[in-house]
Design a protein around this motif. Sequence first.
Motif, PDB file in Angstrom:
ATOM      1  N   ASP A 233      65.035   0.633  -3.250  1.00  0.00           N
ATOM      2  CA  ASP A 233      65.798  -0.319  -3.488  1.00  0.00           C
ATOM      3  C   ASP A 233      65.361  -1.541  -3.607  1.00  0.00           C
ATOM      4  O   ASP A 233      63.987  -1.159  -4.297  1.00  0.00           O
ATOM      5  N   GLY A 234      66.247  -2.933  -3.554  1.00  0.00           N
ATOM      6  CA  GLY A 234      64.995  -4.357  -3.557  1.00  0.00           C
ATOM      7  C   GLY A 234      64.680  -4.153  -5.807  1.00  0.00           C
ATOM      8  O   GLY A 234      65.020  -4.217  -5.979  1.00  0.00           O
ATOM      9  N   PHE A 235      63.774  -5.164  -5.350  1.00  0.00           N
ATOM     10  CA  PHE A 235      63.836  -5.714  -7.023  1.00  0.00           C
ATOM     11  C   PHE A 235      61.674  -5.741  -6.917  1.00  0.00           C
ATOM     12  O   PHE A 235      61.077  -5.988  -6.419  1.00  0.00           O
ATOM     13  N   GLY A 236      61.756  -6.488  -8.381  1.00  0.00           N
ATOM     14  CA  GLY A 236      60.249  -7.022  -9.042  1.00  0.00           C
ATOM     15  C   GLY A 236      59.573  -5.835  -7.831  1.00  0.00           C
ATOM     16  O   GLY A 236      59.024  -4.779  -8.302  1.00  0.00           O
ATOM     17  N   TYR A 237      58.514  -6.005  -7.502  1.00  0.00           N
ATOM     18  CA  TYR A 237      57.012  -5.738  -7.224  1.00  0.00           C
ATOM     19  C   TYR A 237      57.167  -5.110  -5.924  1.00  0.00           C
ATOM     20  O   TYR A 237      56.336  -4.293  -4.701  1.00  0.00           O
ATOM     21  N   ASP A 238      58.780  -4.826  -4.641  1.00  0.00           N
ATOM     22  CA  ASP A 238      59.506  -4.207  -3.545  1.00  0.00           C
ATOM     23  C   ASP A 238      58.462  -2.890  -3.668  1.00  0.00           C
ATOM     24  O   ASP A 238      58.010  -2.475  -2.364  1.00  0.00           O
ATOM     25  N   PRO A 239      58.641  -1.584  -4.516  1.00  0.00           N
ATOM     26  CA  PRO A 239      58.005  -0.430  -4.397  1.00  0.00           C
ATOM     27  C   PRO A 239      56.887  -0.135  -4.399  1.00  0.00           C
ATOM     28  O   PRO A 239      55.967   0.480  -3.979  1.00  0.00           O
ATOM     29  N   LEU A 240      56.052  -0.909  -4.582  1.00  0.00           N
ATOM     30  CA  LEU A 240      54.319  -1.333  -4.274  1.00  0.00           C
ATOM     31  C   LEU A 240      53.699  -2.151  -3.513  1.00  0.00           C
ATOM     32  O   LEU A 240      52.849  -1.921  -2.682  1.00  0.00           O
ATOM     33  N   PHE A 241      55.247  -2.498  -2.205  1.00  0.00           N
ATOM     34  CA  PHE A 241      54.735  -3.402  -0.762  1.00  0.00           C
ATOM     35  C   PHE A 241      55.170  -3.119  -0.357  1.00  0.00           C
ATOM     36  O   PHE A 241      55.878  -2.465   0.465  1.00  0.00           O
ATOM     37  N   THR A 242      54.116  -2.960   1.219  1.00  0.00           N
ATOM     38  CA  THR A 242      54.058  -2.469   2.645  1.00  0.00           C
ATOM     39  C   THR A 242      53.893  -3.708   3.490  1.00  0.00           C
ATOM     40  O   THR A 242      53.266  -3.578   3.335  1.00  0.00           O
ATOM     41  N   PRO A 243      54.853  -3.829   3.988  1.00  0.00           N
ATOM     42  CA  PRO A 243      54.746  -5.692   4.887  1.00  0.00           C
ATOM     43  C   PRO A 243      53.594  -5.211   5.991  1.00  0.00           C
ATOM     44  O   PRO A 243      54.372  -3.586   6.040  1.00  0.00           O
ATOM     45  N   LYS A 244      53.074  -5.828   6.766  1.00  0.00           N
ATOM     46  CA  LYS A 244      52.155  -5.759   7.374  1.00  0.00           C
ATOM     47  C   LYS A 244      53.086  -5.199   9.254  1.00  0.00           C
ATOM     48  O   LYS A 244      53.430  -5.990   8.691  1.00  0.00           O
ATOM     49  N   GLY A 245      52.937  -3.855   9.723  1.00  0.00           N
ATOM     50  CA  GLY A 245      53.069  -3.396  10.370  1.00  0.00           C
ATOM     51  C   GLY A 245      53.974  -2.143  10.083  1.00  0.00           C
ATOM     52  O   GLY A 245      54.513  -1.593  10.846  1.00  0.00           O
ATOM     53  N   TYR A 246      54.466  -2.025   9.058  1.00  0.00           N
ATOM     54  CA  TYR A 246      55.315  -0.972   7.964  1.00  0.00           C
ATOM     55  C   TYR A 246      55.150   0.492   7.080  1.00  0.00           C
ATOM     56  O   TYR A 246      53.715  -0.573   6.513  1.00  0.00           O
ATOM     57  N   ASP A 247      55.127   1.606   7.562  1.00  0.00           N
ATOM     58  CA  ASP A 247      55.041   2.542   6.722  1.00  0.00           C
ATOM     59  C   ASP A 247      55.558   2.180   5.700  1.00  0.00           C
ATOM     60  O   ASP A 247      55.275   2.735   4.408  1.00  0.00           O
ATOM     61  N   VAL A 248      57.190   1.413   5.070  1.00  0.00           N
ATOM     62  CA  VAL A 248      57.550   2.093   4.541  1.00  0.00           C
ATOM     63  C   VAL A 248      57.741   0.584   3.464  1.00  0.00           C
ATOM     64  O   VAL A 248      56.888  -0.705   3.840  1.00  0.00           O
ATOM     65  N   THR A 249      57.703   0.604   2.220  1.00  0.00           N
ATOM     66  CA  THR A 249      57.610   0.204   0.962  1.00  0.00           C
ATOM     67  C   THR A 249      58.839  -1.427   1.181  1.00  0.00           C
ATOM     68  O   THR A 249      60.445  -0.947   1.843  1.00  0.00           O
ATOM     69  N   PHE A 250      58.404  -2.513   0.451  1.00  0.00           N
ATOM     70  CA  PHE A 250      60.194  -3.477   0.824  1.00  0.00           C
ATOM     71  C   PHE A 250      61.893  -2.712  -0.061  1.00  0.00           C
ATOM     72  O   PHE A 250      62.293  -2.847   0.402  1.00  0.00           O
ATOM     73  N   ALA A 251      61.121  -1.549  -0.977  1.00  0.00           N
ATOM     74  CA  ALA A 251      61.855  -1.104  -1.979  1.00  0.00           C
ATOM     75  C   ALA A 251      62.551  -0.067  -0.867  1.00  0.00           C
ATOM     76  O   ALA A 251      63.834   0.826  -1.588  1.00  0.00           O
ATOM     77  N   GLU A 252      61.877   0.004   0.605  1.00  0.00           N
ATOM     78  CA  GLU A 252      62.470   1.743   1.200  1.00  0.00           C
ATOM     79  C   GLU A 252      63.522   0.897   2.353  1.00  0.00           C
ATOM     80  O   GLU A 252      64.061   1.652   2.688  1.00  0.00           O
ATOM     81  N   MET A 253      63.828   0.254   2.677  1.00  0.00           N
ATOM     82  CA  MET A 253      63.913  -1.156   3.567  1.00  0.00           C
ATOM     83  C   MET A 253      65.394  -1.371   2.497  1.00  0.00           C
ATOM     84  O   MET A 253      65.775  -1.653   2.022  1.00  0.00           O
TER      85      MET A 253
END
Length: 193
Positions: A146-166
Amino acid sequence: MRLCFATNNLHKLYEVQQLVGNSFKILSLSEIGHQGDIPEDFETMDENSMQKAQFIKDQYGIDCFADDSGLEVAALNGAPGVYSARYAGPQRNSRDNNLKLIKEMTGVTDRFARFRAAISLIIDQKAQQFEGIVEGHIIEEMRGSDGFGYDPLFTPKGYDVTFAEMSAEEKNKISHRGLAVQKLVDYLNLHGT
Ligand code: IMP
Protein backbone atom coordinates in the motif's frame (compact mmCIF):
# COMPACT_ATOMS: atom_id res chain seq x y z
CA MET A 1 -15.53 30.36 1.74
CA ARG A 2 -13.43 29.24 -1.24
CA LEU A 3 -9.82 28.15 -0.90
CA CYS A 4 -7.50 26.63 -3.50
CA PHE A 5 -5.20 23.67 -2.71
CA ALA A 6 -2.20 24.14 -5.04
CA THR A 7 -1.69 20.46 -5.83
CA ASN A 8 -2.23 18.19 -8.81
CA ASN A 9 -2.89 15.28 -6.42
CA LEU A 10 -6.70 14.93 -6.28
CA HIS A 11 -6.46 12.25 -3.59
CA LYS A 12 -4.86 14.77 -1.20
CA LEU A 13 -7.47 17.36 -2.14
CA TYR A 14 -10.38 15.03 -1.38
CA GLU A 15 -8.79 14.05 1.95
CA VAL A 16 -8.49 17.69 3.06
CA GLN A 17 -12.04 18.52 1.90
CA GLN A 18 -13.38 15.67 4.06
CA LEU A 19 -11.49 16.99 7.08
CA VAL A 20 -12.44 20.65 6.61
CA GLY A 21 -16.18 20.02 6.24
CA ASN A 22 -18.66 22.45 4.70
CA SER A 23 -17.39 25.83 5.86
CA PHE A 24 -14.70 25.86 3.14
CA LYS A 25 -14.96 24.71 -0.47
CA ILE A 26 -11.52 23.44 -1.48
CA LEU A 27 -10.82 24.12 -5.17
CA SER A 28 -8.37 22.15 -7.31
CA LEU A 29 -5.90 23.81 -9.66
CA SER A 30 -8.01 22.86 -12.68
CA GLU A 31 -11.12 24.35 -11.04
CA ILE A 32 -9.37 27.73 -10.86
CA GLY A 33 -8.16 27.33 -14.47
CA HIS A 34 -4.50 26.48 -13.83
CA GLN A 35 -2.77 23.88 -16.00
CA GLY A 36 0.71 22.44 -15.52
CA ASP A 37 3.32 22.55 -12.81
CA ILE A 38 4.00 25.27 -10.25
CA PRO A 39 7.59 26.42 -9.62
CA GLU A 40 9.48 24.81 -6.68
CA ASP A 41 12.94 26.37 -6.78
CA PHE A 42 14.07 26.33 -3.16
CA GLU A 43 16.15 24.01 -0.97
CA THR A 44 13.64 23.70 1.87
CA MET A 45 10.10 22.36 2.14
CA ASP A 46 8.94 25.51 3.96
CA GLU A 47 10.15 27.77 1.15
CA ASN A 48 8.85 25.50 -1.62
CA SER A 49 5.37 25.20 -0.14
CA MET A 50 5.25 28.98 0.38
CA GLN A 51 6.46 29.62 -3.18
CA LYS A 52 3.66 27.42 -4.57
CA ALA A 53 0.95 29.10 -2.46
CA GLN A 54 2.26 32.58 -3.29
CA PHE A 55 2.42 31.75 -7.03
CA ILE A 56 -1.29 30.87 -7.10
CA LYS A 57 -2.27 33.85 -4.95
CA ASP A 58 -0.34 36.21 -7.27
CA GLN A 59 -1.67 34.69 -10.51
CA TYR A 60 -5.30 34.14 -9.55
CA GLY A 61 -5.90 36.35 -6.50
CA ILE A 62 -7.49 33.47 -4.58
CA ASP A 63 -6.65 32.43 -1.01
CA CYS A 64 -4.64 29.27 -1.21
CA PHE A 65 -2.50 26.62 0.50
CA ALA A 66 0.22 24.28 -0.75
CA ASP A 67 2.23 21.40 0.71
CA ASP A 68 5.69 19.95 0.33
CA SER A 69 7.04 16.82 1.99
CA GLY A 70 9.93 14.42 2.06
CA LEU A 71 12.02 11.86 3.92
CA GLU A 72 15.03 12.90 6.03
CA VAL A 73 17.52 10.15 6.95
CA ALA A 74 19.87 10.99 9.83
CA ALA A 75 22.84 8.89 8.64
CA LEU A 76 22.60 10.54 5.20
CA ASN A 77 22.71 14.06 6.67
CA GLY A 78 19.02 14.62 6.02
CA ALA A 79 18.98 13.26 2.44
CA PRO A 80 16.93 12.76 0.32
CA GLY A 81 14.96 15.62 1.99
CA VAL A 82 13.66 18.16 -0.48
CA TYR A 83 14.91 15.93 -3.33
CA SER A 84 12.83 12.92 -2.17
CA ALA A 85 10.77 12.63 -5.36
CA ARG A 86 13.84 12.71 -7.65
CA TYR A 87 16.45 11.00 -5.41
CA ALA A 88 17.42 8.42 -8.08
CA GLY A 89 16.97 10.81 -11.02
CA PRO A 90 14.53 13.02 -12.93
CA GLN A 91 12.26 10.07 -13.79
CA ARG A 92 10.81 10.47 -10.25
CA ASN A 93 10.35 6.69 -9.89
CA SER A 94 9.55 5.37 -6.41
CA ARG A 95 11.07 1.92 -6.97
CA ASP A 96 14.34 3.45 -8.22
CA ASN A 97 14.34 5.81 -5.22
CA ASN A 98 13.80 2.94 -2.79
CA LEU A 99 16.54 0.82 -4.38
CA LYS A 100 18.95 3.73 -4.13
CA LEU A 101 18.06 4.25 -0.46
CA ILE A 102 18.59 0.53 0.30
CA LYS A 103 22.03 0.78 -1.33
CA GLU A 104 23.04 3.97 0.51
CA MET A 105 21.98 2.39 3.83
CA THR A 106 23.79 -0.92 3.36
CA GLY A 107 25.93 -1.60 6.44
CA VAL A 108 24.70 1.57 8.19
CA THR A 109 23.68 0.92 11.80
CA ASP A 110 21.99 4.26 12.54
CA ARG A 111 18.65 3.69 10.73
CA PHE A 112 16.80 6.74 12.17
CA ALA A 113 14.66 8.71 9.72
CA ARG A 114 11.68 11.02 9.71
CA PHE A 115 9.06 12.18 7.25
CA ARG A 116 8.30 15.86 7.31
CA ALA A 117 5.46 17.82 5.72
CA ALA A 118 5.16 21.58 5.44
CA ILE A 119 1.91 23.33 4.55
CA SER A 120 1.84 27.04 3.69
CA LEU A 121 -1.44 28.93 3.74
CA ILE A 122 -2.14 32.43 2.44
CA ILE A 123 -5.47 33.71 3.71
CA ASP A 124 -6.80 37.25 4.25
CA GLN A 125 -3.39 38.69 3.19
CA LYS A 126 -1.64 36.69 5.95
CA ALA A 127 0.78 33.77 5.59
CA GLN A 128 0.73 30.80 8.00
CA GLN A 129 2.79 27.60 8.10
CA PHE A 130 1.97 24.20 9.61
CA GLU A 131 4.39 21.33 10.11
CA GLY A 132 3.96 17.60 10.65
CA ILE A 133 6.72 15.13 11.55
CA VAL A 134 6.70 11.35 12.02
CA GLU A 135 9.82 9.62 13.31
CA GLY A 136 10.85 6.06 12.53
CA HIS A 137 13.41 3.76 10.95
CA ILE A 138 14.56 2.62 7.53
CA ILE A 139 14.42 -1.16 7.18
CA GLU A 140 16.73 -3.20 4.96
CA GLU A 141 14.22 -4.56 2.45
CA MET A 142 10.92 -3.25 1.08
CA ARG A 143 7.78 -4.59 2.78
CA GLY A 144 4.11 -4.02 1.89
CA SER A 145 2.23 -2.87 -1.16
CA ASP A 146 0.00 0.00 0.00
CA GLY A 147 0.96 3.65 0.04
CA PHE A 148 3.51 5.32 -2.19
CA GLY A 149 7.06 6.67 -2.26
CA TYR A 150 9.29 5.38 0.56
CA ASP A 151 6.40 3.77 2.48
CA PRO A 152 7.74 0.17 2.01
CA LEU A 153 11.04 1.08 3.73
CA PHE A 154 9.73 3.14 6.66
CA THR A 155 8.53 1.76 10.02
CA PRO A 156 7.11 4.51 12.26
CA LYS A 157 8.38 4.59 15.87
CA GLY A 158 6.48 2.11 18.05
CA TYR A 159 5.34 -0.06 15.11
CA ASP A 160 6.77 -3.21 13.51
CA VAL A 161 4.92 -2.65 10.23
CA THR A 162 5.91 -0.29 7.45
CA PHE A 163 3.66 2.53 6.18
CA ALA A 164 3.07 0.32 3.12
CA GLU A 165 1.67 -2.42 5.38
CA MET A 166 -0.87 -0.04 7.02
CA SER A 167 -4.29 0.99 5.75
CA ALA A 168 -4.53 4.57 4.45
CA GLU A 169 -6.70 5.43 7.46
CA GLU A 170 -4.15 4.07 9.96
CA LYS A 171 -1.30 5.87 8.21
CA ASN A 172 -3.19 9.20 8.06
CA LYS A 173 -3.67 9.18 11.83
CA ILE A 174 0.06 9.28 12.52
CA SER A 175 1.66 10.49 9.30
CA HIS A 176 3.53 13.77 8.80
CA ARG A 177 0.92 14.89 6.24
CA GLY A 178 -2.00 13.83 8.44
CA LEU A 179 -0.58 15.84 11.36
CA ALA A 180 0.12 18.96 9.27
CA VAL A 181 -3.32 18.78 7.63
CA GLN A 182 -4.97 18.47 11.05
CA LYS A 183 -3.23 21.69 12.17
CA LEU A 184 -4.40 23.41 8.96
CA VAL A 185 -7.96 22.16 9.48
CA ASP A 186 -8.02 23.34 13.12
CA TYR A 187 -6.88 26.79 11.95
CA LEU A 188 -9.45 26.93 9.13
CA ASN A 189 -12.28 25.76 11.34
CA LEU A 190 -11.52 28.58 13.79
CA HIS A 191 -11.60 31.04 10.89
CA GLY A 192 -14.58 29.57 9.04
CA THR A 193 -17.09 29.98 11.84
P1 IMP B 1 5.28 15.59 -2.32
O1 IMP B 1 5.44 16.65 -1.32
O2 IMP B 1 3.92 14.93 -2.25
O3 IMP B 1 5.64 16.04 -3.70
O4 IMP B 1 6.31 14.42 -1.93
C1 IMP B 1 7.68 14.47 -2.25
C2 IMP B 1 8.26 13.07 -2.18
O5 IMP B 1 8.52 12.73 -0.82
C3 IMP B 1 7.36 11.97 -2.71
O6 IMP B 1 7.52 11.82 -4.10
C4 IMP B 1 7.87 10.76 -1.94
O7 IMP B 1 9.04 10.25 -2.54
C5 IMP B 1 8.26 11.36 -0.60
N1 IMP B 1 7.13 11.27 0.33
C6 IMP B 1 6.42 12.30 0.85
N2 IMP B 1 5.46 11.85 1.67
C7 IMP B 1 5.57 10.50 1.66
C8 IMP B 1 4.82 9.47 2.32
O8 IMP B 1 3.84 9.67 3.05
N3 IMP B 1 5.25 8.21 2.07
C9 IMP B 1 6.29 7.91 1.26
N4 IMP B 1 6.99 8.82 0.62
C10 IMP B 1 6.63 10.13 0.81
